[in-house]
Write a protein that holds these residues in place. Structure first.
Motif, short mmCIF file in Angstrom:
data_model
loop_
_atom_site.label_atom_id
_atom_site.label_comp_id
_atom_site.label_asym_id
_atom_site.label_seq_id
_atom_site.Cartn_x
_atom_site.Cartn_y
_atom_site.Cartn_z
N HIS A 83 0.80 -1.12 -0.08
CA HIS A 83 -0.11 0.05 0.05
C HIS A 83 0.96 1.30 0.06
O HIS A 83 1.71 1.37 0.90
N ASN A 96 -2.92 0.23 -4.16
CA ASN A 96 -3.22 -1.17 -3.61
C ASN A 96 -2.52 -1.98 -4.55
O ASN A 96 -3.20 -2.36 -5.64
N GLN A 135 -8.52 -6.59 -2.17
CA GLN A 135 -9.07 -5.45 -1.86
C GLN A 135 -8.54 -5.24 -0.55
O GLN A 135 -8.26 -6.05 0.32
N ASP A 174 -8.45 -2.11 3.13
CA ASP A 174 -9.07 -0.85 3.81
C ASP A 174 -7.69 -0.34 4.02
O ASP A 174 -6.89 -0.84 4.84
N HIS A 198 -5.79 3.02 5.30
CA HIS A 198 -5.98 4.29 6.37
C HIS A 198 -4.70 5.23 6.09
O HIS A 198 -3.54 4.75 6.63
N ARG A 207 -9.83 7.09 5.51
CA ARG A 207 -9.77 5.56 5.29
C ARG A 207 -10.45 5.34 3.78
O ARG A 207 -11.83 5.91 3.50
N LEU A 208 -9.97 4.41 3.35
CA LEU A 208 -10.53 4.03 1.85
C LEU A 208 -10.24 2.56 1.70
O LEU A 208 -9.53 1.75 2.33
N ARG A 209 -11.49 2.27 0.76
CA ARG A 209 -11.41 0.82 0.33
C ARG A 209 -10.84 0.81 -1.05
O ARG A 209 -11.56 1.38 -1.82
#
Length: 112
Positions: free
Chosen positions: A28, A45, A50, A52, A54, A85-87
């Motif tokens: 990441h 990413n 997938q 999450d 931060h 915060r992202l997915r």
């Protein structure tokens, strides 16, 4: 690829803006690019799943600041507790733009 080229043409900060690395943890990555007009957050990413993510954004993006997705997703996010915060999908990325760009003197901006 064409969408990324168009995005780079649309936002000069992605070409020549100040570069602020924010996160490099395993697969990441996140960085901030900004100029006198825009503040953009780039999040990647490179994992096979997938994630999450931060991203620490203070002092560059204050709490309560809304960031609008301009590539790689839908919707908006808000900085809370110094983080966004992202997915993010597997092997993908997102670019978000600060909804309100603050133009401050160079001495007033946090340096990278």
């Amino acid at each position: 690829v064409r969408a990324l080229i168009a995005l780079r043409h649309r936002y000069a900060a992605l070409r020549t803006g100040e570069y602020c690395p924010l996160l490099a943890e395993g697969p990441h990555y996140a960085l901030l690019r900004r100029d006198a007009t825009d503040t953009l957050l780039v999040v990647l990413n490179i994992s096979e799943s997938q994630a999450d993510i931060h991203v620490p954004v203070q002092p560059h993006v204050p709490d309560g600041e809304q960031l609008v997705t301009v590539f790689g997703g839908d919707g908006n996010v808000v900085a809370i507790d110094g983080r966004v915060r992202l997915r993010v999908s597997a092997r993908s990325g997102m670019v978000l733009r600060a909804a309100t760009h603050r133009t401050e003197s160079s001495s007033g901006k946090p340096s990278c």
